[in-house]
Design a protein around this motif. Structure first.
Motif, short mmCIF file in Angstrom:
data_model
loop_
_atom_site.label_atom_id
_atom_site.label_comp_id
_atom_site.label_asym_id
_atom_site.label_seq_id
_atom_site.Cartn_x
_atom_site.Cartn_y
_atom_site.Cartn_z
N PHE A 149 41.96 24.30 60.63
CA PHE A 149 40.72 25.06 60.45
C PHE A 149 39.56 24.32 61.10
CE2 PHE A 149 36.71 25.22 58.18
CZ PHE A 149 36.36 26.54 58.38
N TRP A 150 39.44 23.03 60.81
CA TRP A 150 38.34 22.25 61.37
C TRP A 150 38.45 22.14 62.90
CZ3 TRP A 150 34.03 22.20 59.20
CH2 TRP A 150 33.88 22.06 57.83
N ARG A 151 39.66 21.99 63.41
CA ARG A 151 39.84 21.96 64.86
C ARG A 151 39.31 23.24 65.49
NH1 ARG A 151 45.60 23.23 66.56
NH2 ARG A 151 44.74 25.24 65.94
N ASP A 152 39.71 24.38 64.94
CA ASP A 152 39.28 25.66 65.47
C ASP A 152 37.77 25.85 65.31
OD1 ASP A 152 41.96 26.05 66.00
OD2 ASP A 152 42.27 27.47 64.35
N PHE A 153 37.24 25.41 64.19
CA PHE A 153 35.80 25.50 63.94
C PHE A 153 35.04 24.72 65.01
CE2 PHE A 153 31.91 23.67 62.30
CZ PHE A 153 31.24 24.79 61.82
N PHE A 154 35.44 23.49 65.25
CA PHE A 154 34.75 22.66 66.25
C PHE A 154 34.87 23.27 67.65
CE2 PHE A 154 34.08 19.76 62.96
CZ PHE A 154 33.28 18.72 63.40
N GLN A 155 36.02 23.81 67.97
CA GLN A 155 36.18 24.42 69.30
C GLN A 155 35.26 25.62 69.47
OE1 GLN A 155 40.41 25.21 69.52
NE2 GLN A 155 40.84 23.18 70.32
N LYS A 156 35.04 26.36 68.40
CA LYS A 156 34.25 27.59 68.51
C LYS A 156 32.75 27.36 68.34
CE LYS A 156 34.12 32.34 66.93
NZ LYS A 156 34.80 33.39 66.18
N TYR A 157 32.35 26.48 67.44
CA TYR A 157 30.93 26.42 67.06
C TYR A 157 30.18 25.15 67.45
CZ TYR A 157 32.05 30.51 64.27
OH TYR A 157 32.46 31.75 63.87
#
Length: 162
Positions: A149-157
């Motif tokens: 979740f955090w990986r995807d969050f950082f990639q997106k935001y």
């Protein structure tokens, strides 16, 4: 703090904590370090940049500059985050009843059939007999979902370093 200065640095620490846990999936210490880091990363994200980045908050649908709204946003998008919070706060406040049991499985025949690695020790969350087939959740699965979740969050935001 020391060499951890940004949310990106704290996220890197989370990845290292997770890698350490994967190498020793029977280690309660490594699991707890990973859970604590995974939970507190939201505070680093908020304090480092999100509280000041209206464009990112608007993209996320967080209208007000309110950390609690950000935490609610996470809970809606990562259903397992609440359990990570329970684990992290349980260590901080010496809470022994988060609503589930945490169990070390160390031998053959312990834990749920097929729930963890065969013949090796591992940690599992036990929801109790009332959960039926969904009783056992290997801690590695829980931690991996939240790290992703955090990986995807950082990639997106996360704003680019430039």
């Amino acid at each position: 703090m020391f060499n951890i200065l940004t949310a990106r640095d704290f996220y890197s620490m989370l990845v290292e904590d997770f890698d350490d846990f994967v190498a020793e999936p029977h280690s309660a210490r490594r699991a707890m370090h990973c859970a604590i880091t995974a939970y507190h990363l939201h505070e680093w994200v908020w304090g480092d940049w999100l509280s000041k980045d209206k464009v990112a908050r608007d993209a996320m649908g967080i209208a007000a500059r309110d950390r609690d709204l950000f935490l609610q946003w996470i809970d809606q998008r990562c259903v397992w985050f609440r359990m990570i919070q329970d684990l992290a706060n349980g260590t901080k406040h010496f809470a022994r009843d988060p609503g589930f049991d945490t169990v070390f499985v160390g031998g053959f025949g312990d834990g749920g059939f097929g729930a963890g690695p065969y013949g090796k020790g591992y940690l599992v969350i036990d929801w109790g007999e009332g959960a039926g087939d969904q009783r056992w959740l290997p801690s590695a699965h829980l931690l991996e979902v939240v790290v992703r979740f955090w990986r995807d969050f950082f990639q997106k935001y996360l704003p680019s370093p430039d």
